[in-house]
Design an enzyme around this catalytic site. Structure first.
Site, PDB file in Angstrom:
ATOM      1  N   ASP A 176       0.756  -1.199  -0.078  1.00 53.88           N
ATOM      2  CA  ASP A 176       0.106  -0.092   0.075  1.00 53.88           C
ATOM      3  C   ASP A 176       0.859   1.151  -0.010  1.00 53.88           C
ATOM      4  OD1 ASP A 176      -2.250   1.387  -0.082  1.00 53.88           O
ATOM      5  OD2 ASP A 176      -2.787   1.106   1.952  1.00 53.88           O
TER       6      ASP A 176
ATOM      7  N   ARG B 228      -0.964   9.069  -9.612  1.00 55.28           N
ATOM      8  CA  ARG B 228      -0.995   7.739  -8.819  1.00 55.28           C
ATOM      9  C   ARG B 228      -0.243   6.716  -9.661  1.00 55.28           C
ATOM     10  NH1 ARG B 228      -4.224   6.902  -5.148  1.00 55.28           N
ATOM     11  NH2 ARG B 228      -4.655   4.874  -5.717  1.00 55.28           N
TER      12      ARG B 228
ATOM     13  N   HIS C 288       2.486   3.175  -8.974  1.00 53.90           N
ATOM     14  CA  HIS C 288       2.360   1.869  -9.243  1.00 53.90           C
ATOM     15  C   HIS C 288       3.720   1.477  -9.911  1.00 53.90           C
ATOM     16  CE1 HIS C 288      -1.637   1.950  -7.295  1.00 53.90           C
ATOM     17  NE2 HIS C 288      -2.139   2.478  -8.380  1.00 53.90           N
TER      18      HIS C 288
ATOM     19  N   GLU D 172     -11.984  -5.936  -4.860  1.00 53.88           N
ATOM     20  CA  GLU D 172     -12.664  -4.592  -4.848  1.00 53.88           C
ATOM     21  C   GLU D 172     -11.733  -3.471  -5.443  1.00 53.88           C
ATOM     22  OE1 GLU D 172     -11.882  -6.340  -1.978  1.00 53.88           O
ATOM     23  OE2 GLU D 172     -13.749  -7.325  -2.019  1.00 53.88           O
TER      24      GLU D 172
ATOM     25  N   LEU E 246      12.226 -20.188  -4.382  1.00 58.48           N
ATOM     26  CA  LEU E 246      11.019 -19.324  -3.670  1.00 58.48           C
ATOM     27  C   LEU E 246       9.811 -19.580  -4.435  1.00 58.48           C
ATOM     28  CD1 LEU E 246      10.248 -16.817  -1.924  1.00 58.48           C
ATOM     29  CD2 LEU E 246      11.044 -15.555  -3.603  1.00 58.48           C
TER      30      LEU E 246
ATOM     31  N   ARG F  35      -4.907  -2.549   8.289  1.00 61.97           N
ATOM     32  CA  ARG F  35      -6.055  -3.240   8.221  1.00 61.97           C
ATOM     33  C   ARG F  35      -5.650  -4.422   7.163  1.00 61.97           C
ATOM     34  NH1 ARG F  35      -8.502   1.624   6.267  1.00 61.97           N
ATOM     35  NH2 ARG F  35      -7.812   2.040   4.167  1.00 61.97           N
TER      36      ARG F  35
HETATM   37  C1  FPP Z   1      -1.960  -0.069  -3.315  1.00 66.28           C
HETATM   38  O1  FPP Z   1      -1.565   1.320  -3.310  1.00 66.28           O
HETATM   39  C2  FPP Z   1      -1.614  -0.698  -4.390  1.00 66.28           C
HETATM   40  C3  FPP Z   1      -1.982  -1.586  -5.310  1.00 66.28           C
HETATM   41  C4  FPP Z   1      -3.561  -1.470  -5.403  1.00 66.28           C
HETATM   42  C5  FPP Z   1      -1.544  -2.032  -6.560  1.00 66.28           C
HETATM   43  C6  FPP Z   1       0.012  -2.644  -6.195  1.00 66.28           C
HETATM   44  C7  FPP Z   1       0.519  -2.987  -7.581  1.00 66.28           C
HETATM   45  C8  FPP Z   1       1.834  -2.802  -7.739  1.00 66.28           C
HETATM   46  C9  FPP Z   1       2.831  -2.443  -6.716  1.00 66.28           C
HETATM   47  C10 FPP Z   1       2.346  -2.931  -9.295  1.00 66.28           C
HETATM   48  C11 FPP Z   1       2.066  -4.017  -9.833  1.00 66.28           C
HETATM   49  C12 FPP Z   1       2.449  -5.296  -9.122  1.00 66.28           C
HETATM   50  C13 FPP Z   1       3.098  -6.411  -9.860  1.00 66.28           C
HETATM   51  C14 FPP Z   1       3.338  -7.884  -9.043  1.00 66.28           C
HETATM   52  C15 FPP Z   1       3.348  -6.618 -11.371  1.00 66.28           C
HETATM   53  P1  FPP Z   1      -2.481   2.433  -3.497  1.00 66.28           P
HETATM   54  O2  FPP Z   1      -2.807   2.778  -4.918  1.00 66.28           O
HETATM   55  O3  FPP Z   1      -3.927   1.834  -2.581  1.00 66.28           O
HETATM   56  O4  FPP Z   1      -1.842   3.664  -2.791  1.00 66.28           O
HETATM   57  P2  FPP Z   1      -2.494   4.968  -1.889  1.00 66.28           P
HETATM   58  O5  FPP Z   1      -3.286   4.159  -0.667  1.00 66.28           O
HETATM   59  O6  FPP Z   1      -1.364   5.534  -1.327  1.00 66.28           O
HETATM   60  O7  FPP Z   1      -3.509   5.411  -2.708  1.00 66.28           O
END
Ligand code: FPP
Length: 254
Positions: free
Chosen positions: A24, A37, A41, A71, A135, A198
């Site tokens: 997160d 945003r 990612h 979700e 792994l 959470r």
């Molecule tokens: C949550 O951060 C993150 C996600 C919903 C996506 C996680 C994806 C990656 C790390 C990249 C792709 C992964 C792979 C395995 C190829 P958020 O967007 O909720 O952040 P925020 O809470 O700061 O808004």
């Protein structure tokens, strides 16, 4: 079949065997830098690479990452499609690296919602890495803990319809083989970056006795040092699995 922590006490070591992570803080990392945003990612993919390397070197055997929850479809359409693109790119580019590192890839979740190209890439990557055992890297995609319990229940009832009229025969050993990570031990350590505390419908059945570690660090900043700090915290935990501290101590000294 993996040991159930509510039925018997698993053997645990100083290093977690199975680490599960909610990655997160990507959006806030990007926001703090006046970036979209989606840039968070993209940066987060580098942290995934680092986590795989660090876990492999530390002797962790299972690393499970929550990449996209059931979700997350509620997010803006452009963010959902960027996440899908990143997933496709990672599967196309990273499989050779996973092979070199002896990493076996698994993807769990309701994959039927994904485009056929993505489903094919997932199947190919799983097949190419199927003989690796250094792994096990599991990506949870369109995954939800409640979805998992429901799909397992449906599969169990389809296989054993007599349970409907004999519900007392239903126990957790009946259901466990149908859960989507039946082949893995339950997570020892859950890590959530980004400051929230959470579980967000992650492996809710499997994490009955998992140690929970929360850090303010955003996922794109979460590197080797931060992961080793989490392992150090884990090492200090007394895992009692329902027993008293005195019982755990007397076992350790006997
Ligand atoms: C949550 O951060 C993150 C996600 C919903 C996506 C996680 C994806 C990656 C790390 C990249 C792709 C992964 C792979 C395995 C190829 P958020 O967007 O909720 O952040 P925020 O809470 O700061 O808004």
């Amino acid at each position: 079949m993996a040991i159930s922590s509510t039925r018997e006490v698993p053997v645990t070591g100083a290093i977690p065997t199975h680490v599960a992570i909610v990655m997160d803080g990507n959006g806030r990392w990007a926001h703090a830098r006046l970036l979209p945003r989606t840039a968070g990612h993209a940066k987060g993919v580098q942290s995934v690479r680092r986590a795989v390397e660090t876990c492999g070197a530390a002797g962790v055997k299972y690393l499970t990452l929550f990449a996209f929850s059931s979700e997350n479809w509620r997010r803006p359409a452009d963010e959902v499609s960027l996440l899908m693109r990143l997933f496709v790119q990672a599967l196309e580019r990273e499989v050779a690296r996973l092979q070199d590192q002896g990493v076996r890839l698994h993807v769990v979740g309701d994959l039927s919602a994904f485009e056929p190209k993505l489903q094919d890439l997932i199947a190919q990557a799983e097949q190419k890495t199927q003989h690796n055992d250094q792994l096990h890297l599991t990506i949870a995609a369109n995954y939800g803990g409640r979805w998992d319990i429901l799909q397992a229940t449906r599969a169990l009832l389809a296989a054993r319809p007599e349970l409907v009229t004999n519900p007392n025969e239903l126990d957790e050993t009946c259901l466990a083989p149908y859960l989507s990570m039946a082949w893995a031990p339950e997570p020892d350590l859950f890590i959530r970056t980004g400051g929230e505390q959470r579980m967000s419908n992650f492996l809710i059945w499997q994490m009955a006795y998992t140690e929970l570690y929360f850090t303010e660090c955003y996922w794109p900043d979460f590197g080797e040092t931060e992961l080793l700090e989490a392992f150090e915290w884990y090492r200090t935990r007394e895992r009692r699995f329902g027993r008293t501290s005195a019982q755990v101590h007397s076992l350790a000294t006997s």
